[in-house]
Design a protein around this motif. Structure first.
Motif, PDB file in Angstrom:
ATOM      1  N   VAL A 111      19.849   2.440  -3.919  1.00  0.00           N
ATOM      2  CA  VAL A 111      18.626   1.905  -3.190  1.00  0.00           C
ATOM      3  C   VAL A 111      18.320   2.857  -2.599  1.00  0.00           C
ATOM      4  N   ALA A 112      17.321   3.347  -2.723  1.00  0.00           N
ATOM      5  CA  ALA A 112      16.032   4.359  -2.732  1.00  0.00           C
ATOM      6  C   ALA A 112      14.133   4.140  -2.229  1.00  0.00           C
ATOM      7  N   VAL A 113      14.304   4.660  -1.070  1.00  0.00           N
ATOM      8  CA  VAL A 113      13.262   4.924  -0.443  1.00  0.00           C
ATOM      9  C   VAL A 113      11.786   5.962  -0.946  1.00  0.00           C
ATOM     10  N   LEU A 114      11.029   5.704  -1.335  1.00  0.00           N
ATOM     11  CA  LEU A 114      10.037   6.470  -1.909  1.00  0.00           C
ATOM     12  C   LEU A 114       8.741   6.470  -1.338  1.00  0.00           C
ATOM     13  N   PRO A 115       7.763   7.478  -1.433  1.00  0.00           N
ATOM     14  CA  PRO A 115       6.520   7.688  -1.288  1.00  0.00           C
ATOM     15  C   PRO A 115       5.410   6.917  -2.136  1.00  0.00           C
ATOM     16  N   VAL A 116       4.587   6.536  -1.596  1.00  0.00           N
ATOM     17  CA  VAL A 116       3.147   6.187  -3.321  1.00  0.00           C
ATOM     18  C   VAL A 116       2.551   7.127  -2.253  1.00  0.00           C
ATOM     19  N   PRO A 117       1.596   7.298  -3.970  1.00  0.00           N
ATOM     20  CA  PRO A 117       0.075   7.711  -2.735  1.00  0.00           C
ATOM     21  C   PRO A 117      -0.426   7.179  -2.593  1.00  0.00           C
ATOM     22  N   ALA A 118      -1.784   7.474  -1.964  1.00  0.00           N
ATOM     23  CA  ALA A 118      -2.387   6.413  -1.903  1.00  0.00           C
ATOM     24  C   ALA A 118      -3.560   6.241  -3.365  1.00  0.00           C
ATOM     25  N   SER A 119      -3.626   5.347  -3.407  1.00  0.00           N
ATOM     26  CA  SER A 119      -4.926   4.906  -4.716  1.00  0.00           C
ATOM     27  C   SER A 119      -6.101   4.120  -4.059  1.00  0.00           C
ATOM     28  N   ALA A 120      -6.973   4.152  -4.928  1.00  0.00           N
ATOM     29  CA  ALA A 120      -8.147   3.631  -4.558  1.00  0.00           C
ATOM     30  C   ALA A 120      -8.454   2.290  -3.797  1.00  0.00           C
ATOM     31  N   THR A 121      -7.347   1.395  -4.304  1.00  0.00           N
ATOM     32  CA  THR A 121      -6.843   0.207  -3.102  1.00  0.00           C
ATOM     33  C   THR A 121      -6.312   0.190  -2.546  1.00  0.00           C
ATOM     34  N   GLU A 122      -5.317   0.904  -2.264  1.00  0.00           N
ATOM     35  CA  GLU A 122      -4.546   0.481  -0.957  1.00  0.00           C
ATOM     36  C   GLU A 122      -3.963   2.056  -0.643  1.00  0.00           C
ATOM     37  N   PRO A 166      14.123  13.884  -7.940  1.00  0.00           N
ATOM     38  CA  PRO A 166      15.318  13.987  -8.627  1.00  0.00           C
ATOM     39  C   PRO A 166      16.598  12.403  -8.224  1.00  0.00           C
ATOM     40  N   ASN A 167      15.725  11.370  -7.552  1.00  0.00           N
ATOM     41  CA  ASN A 167      16.398  10.206  -7.451  1.00  0.00           C
ATOM     42  C   ASN A 167      16.482   9.299  -8.794  1.00  0.00           C
TER      43      ASN A 167
END
Length: 183
Positions: A111-122, A166-167
Motif C-alpha cells: 500500500v503506497a500513497v504517492l504524489p502525482v504531478p499536475a497535468s494539463a487536465t488535472e 523507492p516504493n
C-alpha cells in the motif's frame, strides 16, 4: 459497496512504518462516498507487477507522465469498487495480456500513497495505491496499449537497475521473496 477493499486492507500487514501510515490514510478514504473518484485530492488506485514465474521476470511499463518505469494499473472506472477487478482490467488494457491472474493469491502486497504531478487536465493529487502481483503464462503476447507506453520484460536485477522509485524498489524486493517461496 467497499467491503472488498476493507477486507483486503484489513488482512494486509504493512512492512514499514511509512506503509502503516499509508494504510491508515487509505482506510480513512473508505469513509468517502466514492474513494475512487478522481475529483478527490487523494483517491484510490490499484496496480500490479505482472510476473512470469517460470523465468522469474517482471513486466514494467513506461509512464510518460511520471517519466519512469512503473507497474501497470490505474483508476477505477465509474461503478468499479473492487480493487482486484480494477487492476485486472487495467493490466489487460495496458498489456494486451488476456490471461493475467492473481499470483500466488489475491492478497494486497503493498500500500503506497504517492504524489502525482499536475497535468494539463488535472491538478496535482495523490494516489492511494493498492498493489497486487499478477502472473501470465504468455509473456510473449504482451503488447503496449499505445506507442508511448513501452513494455519491457526484465529479470529482477534488470528491473532494479531501471526503477527509480523507492516504493517500487521495495515492491520488487517483495516479488523476489515470492519467487523464492514458490521454488
Amino acid at each position: 459497496m467497499q467491503h472488498e477493499t476493507v477486507r483486503l486492507l484489513t488482512a494486509y500487514h504493512p512492512a514499514t512504518t511509512a506503509e502503516t501510515t499509508d494504510k491508515e490514510r487509505t482506510l480513512a478514504l473508505l469513509d468517502q462516498s466514492d474513494p475512487w473518484s478522481r475529483d478527490m485530492p487523494v483517491h484510490l488506485t490499484a496496480s500490479a507487477l505482472i510476473v512470469h514465474p517460470p523465468t522469474r521476470r517482471v513486466l514494467l511499463r513506461w509512464h510518460a507522465r511520471m517519466q519512469a518505469w512503473l507497474q501497470v494499473g490505474g483508476h477505477g472506472d465509474p461503478g468499479e469498487r473492487d480493487p482486484l477487478d480494477v487492476v485486472l482490467r487495467e493490466a489487460r488494457e495496458e498489456t494486451g495480456l488476456d490471461d493475467v491472474t492473481p499470483w500466488p493469491d489475491s492478497a494486497v502486497r503493498q500500500v503506497a500513497v504517492l504524489p502525482v504531478p499536475a497535468s494539463a487536465t488535472e491538478p496535482a493529487h495523490e494516489h492511494a495505491d493498492l498493489r497486487f502481483v499478477l502472473a501470465t503464462a504468455t509473456p510473449e503476447a504482451a503488447r503496449p496499449e499505445k506507442p508511448t507506453a513501452e513494455l519491457r520484460w526484465l529479470t529482477l536485477p534488470e528491473a532494479f537497475d531501471l526503477v527509480t522509485e523507492p516504493n517500487l524498489t521495495e515492491f520488487l524486493t517483495r516479488v523476489g521473496e515470492l519467487f523464492d517461496q514458490e521454488r
